[in-house]
Design a protein around this motif. Structure first.
Motif, PDB file in Angstrom:
ATOM      1  N   MET A   1       2.374  35.752 -30.648  1.00 48.93           N
ATOM      2  CA  MET A   1       1.151  35.180 -30.084  1.00 48.93           C
ATOM      3  C   MET A   1       1.163  35.436 -28.582  1.00 48.93           C
ATOM      4  SD  MET A   1      -0.791  33.864 -32.408  1.00 48.93           S
ATOM      5  CE  MET A   1      -0.691  33.412 -34.141  1.00 48.93           C
ATOM      6  N   ASN A   2       0.208  34.862 -27.880  1.00 45.87           N
ATOM      7  CA  ASN A   2       0.189  34.998 -26.430  1.00 45.87           C
ATOM      8  C   ASN A   2       0.129  33.631 -25.771  1.00 45.87           C
ATOM      9  OD1 ASN A   2      -2.709  35.294 -27.518  1.00 45.87           O
ATOM     10  ND2 ASN A   2      -3.040  34.664 -25.395  1.00 45.87           N
ATOM     11  N   CYS A   3       0.759  33.528 -24.621  1.00 47.76           N
ATOM     12  CA  CYS A   3       0.681  32.311 -23.815  1.00 47.76           C
ATOM     13  C   CYS A   3      -0.729  32.210 -23.259  1.00 47.76           C
ATOM     14  CB  CYS A   3       1.704  32.373 -22.684  1.00 47.76           C
ATOM     15  SG  CYS A   3       1.583  31.016 -21.489  1.00 47.76           S
ATOM     16  N   ALA A   4      -1.389  31.084 -23.526  1.00 49.32           N
ATOM     17  CA  ALA A   4      -2.809  30.947 -23.199  1.00 49.32           C
ATOM     18  C   ALA A   4      -3.096  31.002 -21.702  1.00 49.32           C
ATOM     19  CB  ALA A   4      -3.348  29.633 -23.780  1.00 49.32           C
ATOM     20  N   LEU A   5      -2.124  30.639 -20.866  1.00 48.20           N
ATOM     21  CA  LEU A   5      -2.367  30.605 -19.418  1.00 48.20           C
ATOM     22  C   LEU A   5      -1.895  31.855 -18.689  1.00 48.20           C
ATOM     23  CD1 LEU A   5      -1.522  26.912 -18.453  1.00 48.20           C
ATOM     24  CD2 LEU A   5      -3.774  27.955 -18.676  1.00 48.20           C
TER      25      LEU A   5
ATOM     26  N   ASP B   1      10.821  31.317 -29.418  1.00 45.65           N
ATOM     27  CA  ASP B   1      10.491  30.884 -28.058  1.00 45.65           C
ATOM     28  C   ASP B   1      10.100  29.405 -28.042  1.00 45.65           C
ATOM     29  OD1 ASP B   1      10.925  33.361 -26.924  1.00 45.65           O
ATOM     30  OD2 ASP B   1       8.822  33.982 -27.041  1.00 45.65           O
ATOM     31  N   GLU B   2      10.516  28.691 -26.993  1.00 47.43           N
ATOM     32  CA  GLU B   2      10.085  27.308 -26.799  1.00 47.43           C
ATOM     33  C   GLU B   2       8.659  27.309 -26.258  1.00 47.43           C
ATOM     34  OE1 GLU B   2      12.888  25.145 -24.317  1.00 47.43           O
ATOM     35  OE2 GLU B   2      13.490  24.048 -26.117  1.00 47.43           O
ATOM     36  N   VAL B   3       7.799  26.513 -26.875  1.00 47.17           N
ATOM     37  CA  VAL B   3       6.389  26.499 -26.495  1.00 47.17           C
ATOM     38  C   VAL B   3       5.819  25.087 -26.608  1.00 47.17           C
ATOM     39  CG1 VAL B   3       5.919  28.879 -27.215  1.00 47.17           C
ATOM     40  CG2 VAL B   3       5.678  27.027 -28.866  1.00 47.17           C
ATOM     41  N   TYR B   4       4.651  24.919 -26.004  1.00 46.21           N
ATOM     42  CA  TYR B   4       3.797  23.760 -26.268  1.00 46.21           C
ATOM     43  C   TYR B   4       2.585  24.300 -27.010  1.00 46.21           C
ATOM     44  CZ  TYR B   4       6.460  20.824 -23.050  1.00 46.21           C
ATOM     45  OH  TYR B   4       7.459  20.108 -22.438  1.00 46.21           O
TER      46      TYR B   4
ATOM     47  N   PRO C   1      -1.026  18.460 -26.493  1.00 48.99           N
ATOM     48  CA  PRO C   1       0.098  19.399 -26.464  1.00 48.99           C
ATOM     49  C   PRO C   1       1.384  18.760 -26.981  1.00 48.99           C
ATOM     50  CG  PRO C   1      -1.118  19.447 -24.405  1.00 48.99           C
ATOM     51  CD  PRO C   1      -1.620  18.260 -25.156  1.00 48.99           C
ATOM     52  N   VAL C   2       2.018  19.444 -27.933  1.00 46.17           N
ATOM     53  CA  VAL C   2       3.305  18.994 -28.466  1.00 46.17           C
ATOM     54  C   VAL C   2       4.307  20.126 -28.295  1.00 46.17           C
ATOM     55  CG1 VAL C   2       2.232  17.427 -30.118  1.00 46.17           C
ATOM     56  CG2 VAL C   2       2.765  19.766 -30.819  1.00 46.17           C
ATOM     57  N   LYS C   3       5.594  19.765 -28.256  1.00 49.49           N
ATOM     58  CA  LYS C   3       6.629  20.751 -27.943  1.00 49.49           C
ATOM     59  C   LYS C   3       7.411  21.144 -29.190  1.00 49.49           C
ATOM     60  CE  LYS C   3      10.332  21.727 -24.644  1.00 49.49           C
ATOM     61  NZ  LYS C   3      11.156  21.204 -23.538  1.00 49.49           N
ATOM     62  N   GLY C   4       7.759  22.428 -29.249  1.00 50.94           N
ATOM     63  CA  GLY C   4       8.556  22.898 -30.364  1.00 50.94           C
ATOM     64  C   GLY C   4       9.008  24.324 -30.145  1.00 50.94           C
TER      65      GLY C   4
ATOM     66  N   ARG D   1       3.836  28.932 -23.131  1.00 46.40           N
ATOM     67  CA  ARG D   1       5.296  28.995 -23.051  1.00 46.40           C
ATOM     68  C   ARG D   1       5.823  27.750 -22.338  1.00 46.40           C
ATOM     69  NH1 ARG D   1       7.927  33.849 -24.113  1.00 46.40           N
ATOM     70  NH2 ARG D   1       9.644  33.064 -22.824  1.00 46.40           N
ATOM     71  N   ALA D   2       6.940  27.206 -22.809  1.00 49.65           N
ATOM     72  CA  ALA D   2       7.453  25.943 -22.293  1.00 49.65           C
ATOM     73  C   ALA D   2       7.734  26.010 -20.792  1.00 49.65           C
ATOM     74  CB  ALA D   2       8.711  25.533 -23.051  1.00 49.65           C
ATOM     75  N   GLU D   3       8.337  27.114 -20.328  1.00 53.33           N
ATOM     76  CA  GLU D   3       8.659  27.188 -18.908  1.00 53.33           C
ATOM     77  C   GLU D   3       7.412  27.244 -18.041  1.00 53.33           C
ATOM     78  OE1 GLU D   3       9.082  29.521 -21.242  1.00 53.33           O
ATOM     79  OE2 GLU D   3       9.714  31.448 -20.372  1.00 53.33           O
ATOM     80  N   VAL D   4       6.326  27.764 -18.591  1.00 55.96           N
ATOM     81  CA  VAL D   4       5.054  27.787 -17.872  1.00 55.96           C
ATOM     82  C   VAL D   4       4.447  26.394 -17.859  1.00 55.96           C
ATOM     83  CG1 VAL D   4       2.681  28.680 -17.908  1.00 55.96           C
ATOM     84  CG2 VAL D   4       4.608  30.206 -18.397  1.00 55.96           C
ATOM     85  N   PHE D   5       4.379  25.758 -19.030  1.00 61.11           N
ATOM     86  CA  PHE D   5       3.773  24.425 -19.124  1.00 61.11           C
ATOM     87  C   PHE D   5       4.486  23.439 -18.209  1.00 61.11           C
ATOM     88  CE2 PHE D   5       2.595  20.349 -20.723  1.00 61.11           C
ATOM     89  CZ  PHE D   5       1.350  20.508 -21.326  1.00 61.11           C
ATOM     90  N   GLU D   6       5.814  23.491 -18.196  1.00 61.69           N
ATOM     91  CA  GLU D   6       6.579  22.513 -17.433  1.00 61.69           C
ATOM     92  C   GLU D   6       6.546  22.774 -15.929  1.00 61.69           C
ATOM     93  OE1 GLU D   6      10.266  22.712 -19.539  1.00 61.69           O
ATOM     94  OE2 GLU D   6       9.432  21.702 -21.314  1.00 61.69           O
ATOM     95  N   ALA D   7       5.938  23.882 -15.526  1.00 60.85           N
ATOM     96  CA  ALA D   7       5.771  24.170 -14.094  1.00 60.85           C
ATOM     97  C   ALA D   7       4.372  23.798 -13.599  1.00 60.85           C
ATOM     98  CB  ALA D   7       6.028  25.652 -13.822  1.00 60.85           C
TER      99      ALA D   7
END
Length: 239
Positions: A6-10, A19-22, A42-45, A86-92
């Motif tokens: 898939m693609n990271c929406a942002l 990959d860790e994602v929301y 948004p949920v994490k997994g 992507r989790a690292e993007v969301f958490e930033a």
């Protein structure tokens, strides 16, 4: 193990198996000014390679919706309306600059939620029952990202009970905060999220790097121009 990426929406970055994602579930049609509204927050997994994620957290208030660690998210009926970050993007996202306040997205959201918490505490203190219908208009405006057909509206149930479980309250505000941060990031980045699938099945990093390098150059030139304009204006106003 699936092989559908898939693609990271942002960011457009690839989201691949493991990959860790929301993940957030959006409504069918975007609003012209607000973009897609959220049906599930948004949920994490961990992305499972089949267009879904395996939950890595358990959400008590949403347990009836299948939000437990190890569950596959989202429910089947929401599958095609799921987008990933992507989790690292969301958490930033908290630290992103906000143009209107000259602060950060995280600070702005915290200020908004503080008002919401104060209202709920006031209601609890008076032994009343919290109701969205009695909440101040300003607080309701903070919920404009939520689709009115969202099953997440059931998450408000725990706020309407006479006895409230603190952990559930914390969870509610955590999900509310995530949703508000993501919607604010859509706005600041001029990147409304969408469930449209675009991009190569795997990879695409080279093109992204080329475009992001170009964007960085354009933005840097714009920042320098703005700073120069401010300096010239200040010098012109000097006696």
């Amino acid at each position: 193990m699936g092989d559908t990426s898939m693609n990271c929406a942002l960011t457009g970055l690839e989201v691949a198996d493991g990959d860790e994602v929301y993940a957030v579930v959006v409504n069918d049609e975007p609003d012209r000014y607000r973009g897609h509204l959220y049906r599930l927050p948004p949920v994490k997994g961990v992305y499972d390679g089949f267009g879904r994620l395996e939950m890595t957290e358990t959400l008590i208030g949403l347990e009836t919706e299948g939000h437990r660690a190890g569950d596959i998210f989202p429910p089947e009926e929401h599958h095609t309306n799921t987008v990933f970050v992507r989790a690292e993007v969301f958490e930033a996202l908290d630290g992103l600059s906000e143009a209107e306040t000259l602060g950060t997205i995280g600070a702005s959201v915290e200020e908004d939620l503080a008002e919401f918490r104060a209202h709920i505490s006031q209601v609890k203190g008076s032994l009343g029952v919290f109701s969205m219908a009695t909440a101040p208009k300003a607080l309701m405006q903070s919920m404009r990202w939520l689709d009115d057909r969202s099953p997440w509206l059931g998450a408000f149930n725990h706020l309407k009970k006479e006895r409230l479980i603190q952990k559930t309250d914390d969870e509610f505000f955590m999900l509310l905060r995530r949703s508000k941060v993501l919607k604010a990031a859509e706005f600041e980045l001029r990147r409304p999220i969408t469930n449209v699938r675009r991009g190569p099945q795997h990879g695409g990093h080279e093109a992204l790097k080329q475009m992001n390098d170009l964007v960085g150059q354009i933005v840097e030139a714009k920042i320098q121009q703005v700073e120069q304009d401010i300096l010239e204006e200040e010098n012109g106003m000097a006696p």
